[in-house]
Design an enzyme around this catalytic site. Sequence first.
Site, PDB file in Angstrom:
ATOM      1  N   ASP A 177      99.477 -21.199  58.709  1.00 13.64           N
ATOM      2  CA  ASP A 177      98.866 -20.827  57.441  1.00 13.64           C
ATOM      3  C   ASP A 177      98.886 -22.126  56.655  1.00 13.64           C
ATOM      4  OD1 ASP A 177      98.310 -20.182  54.804  1.00 13.64           O
ATOM      5  OD2 ASP A 177      99.089 -18.159  55.030  1.00 13.64           O
ATOM      6  N   HIS A 178      97.735 -22.789  56.559  1.00 13.31           N
ATOM      7  CA  HIS A 178      97.779 -24.167  56.056  1.00 13.31           C
ATOM      8  C   HIS A 178      98.232 -24.243  54.595  1.00 13.31           C
ATOM      9  CE1 HIS A 178      93.667 -23.179  54.742  1.00 13.31           C
ATOM     10  NE2 HIS A 178      93.856 -24.067  53.804  1.00 13.31           N
ATOM     11  N   HIS A 240      97.260 -16.255  52.890  1.00 16.49           N
ATOM     12  CA  HIS A 240      97.597 -17.271  51.890  1.00 16.49           C
ATOM     13  C   HIS A 240      98.258 -16.692  50.630  1.00 16.49           C
ATOM     14  CE1 HIS A 240      95.238 -19.583  54.578  1.00 16.49           C
ATOM     15  NE2 HIS A 240      94.075 -19.309  54.077  1.00 16.49           N
TER      16      HIS A 240
END
Length: 484
Positions: A177-178, A240
């Site tokens: 999950d950047h 996110h």
Amino acid sequence: MVAQTIPVKTFDLVIFGGTGDLARRKILPGLFRRMCAGQMPADARIIAAARSDLDDAGFRQFARDAITEHVKDSQCDESGIERFLASLAFEHLDIFEDSGWKKLKGRLREGVVSAFYFSVGPSLFGEIARKLTKFGLTTDDSRIVVEKPFGRDKASAVALNAELKNCFDEHQIYRIDHYLGKETVQNLMAIRFGNALFEPLWNAQHVDHVQITVAESIGVDGRGAYYNKSGAMRDMVQNHLMQLLCLTAMEPPSKYGADSVRDEKLKVIKALEPVSTLNVVRGQYLGDDGEASYLDHSGDPQSRTESFVALKVNVANWRWAGTPFYLRTGKRLRGRMSEIAVVFKDPPHSIFEGEFDRRGNVLVIRLQPDEGITLRVTIKEPGPGGMRLTEVPLDMTFAEALGDKIAYLPDAYERLIMDVIRGDQTLFMRGDEVEAAWDWVDPIIAGWTESGVRPLPYDPLGSGPEDSLMLLHRDGRRWREIKP
Ligand SMILES: NC(=O)c1ccc[n+]([C@@H]2O[C@H](COP(=O)([O-])OP(=O)(O)OC[C@H]3O[C@@H](n4cnc5c(N)ncnc54)[C@H](OP(=O)(O)O)[C@@H]3O)[C@@H](O)[C@H]2O)c1
């Protein structure tokens, strides 16, 4: 660059989908920057695998173009670029075919960390895992990196976890999950747990509410076909925004380590109350006067997919009972802005006479633009004329505050790929976390599907549907402004 240049051990990194958009925009530029920062060993190897008709030289040209296009702030000269390109190779391979895997295996070195980045569509994840095992490309020390989306509901996430765990142990699986790789997100933990100042106030007694906003000004044009099957809830909230909520709401972990942090995040997800329809608003941008609508962009004139969602979320535990978390995310909004705003309660009694436009103490953790932190405080208005109060920001933009200690803030992908090589899973999602997040999200989506109700329209470049403003107004609160 602060503490970023500690070299990692040498590695072989295979990028499945090495010719795709993500590799071109993020993975290759990120690796190049790490090499320029002196973190990548000279003998590290990066092997792209895809069906394209390329050879090593052709892929190196692809990577050169990616660097030219996406690395504007490089500290490397031409010799640095050449050095990076020399570490690249290309393997022609169709994931569904059996040919090519033995050749790929022949490229890998023994006794070296090997990582396999699944930068392909999710329908290929399971097949890559099976082929890696079948052709003996991995060892107990190998890692796999899995891109989002991780499932589209609980059932598919469970199935995917099972497929991956058939071939790999949980400690080898890095679910990206950047957002977790963003500097500010990690700073949220540094601020909370590295200072004595905030933690005593970080609870329902002192915090009125929390707002988490991820707003984008662009629409879905170009990604309509993908987005239409996903929507804001699956594309942004389930991963996110929930991760940001978890890091804001979690209890202090006993140490900064993968399982301690992820255990605490999981407890938050499990403490989330189900969301009633009254507390969720979904929208779709609807243009006129030549402005495109979601329906034009999505390619489906009947689409009921939401490009905006706002929610009021209650975390049912001792720390947060009575303090709502408001989440909102959307496309084609007034500005591009991602932030967490912790809004503190007013002082219990005012010793000052007169009114002023009090909005209270707010700690804002900005993810973009201008990553940084602002704390709004009340002060006296300068000059004579009595004790008049006003509010001012104590502002810290990281780039300014850290000055020449940082050449630039590393992109999330840079950090995360290096964490994979180091074997640090702290900033990656664990399988049970992902499944628990779907558990909470699934009934909301199911409710929309059952009701058949269309998302509410909102103006392109606005603030979202009216009802999302009402979500806070009826609680006597208001959203922070999305600035253009
Ligand atoms: N792009 C982004 O900004 C972004 C952001 C977040 C997450 N992601 C995720 O990252 C993953 C990759 O996205 P992307 O945008 O890079 O996709 P993409 O541009 O469509 O690239 C897909 C890659 O997979 C390769 N590929 C497809 N089928 C293959 C097969 N059967 N065998 C071998 N290689 C195959 C393609 O190369 P060939 O056609 O040459 O085989 C290409 O290199 C997806 O899971 C996506 O959801 C992307």
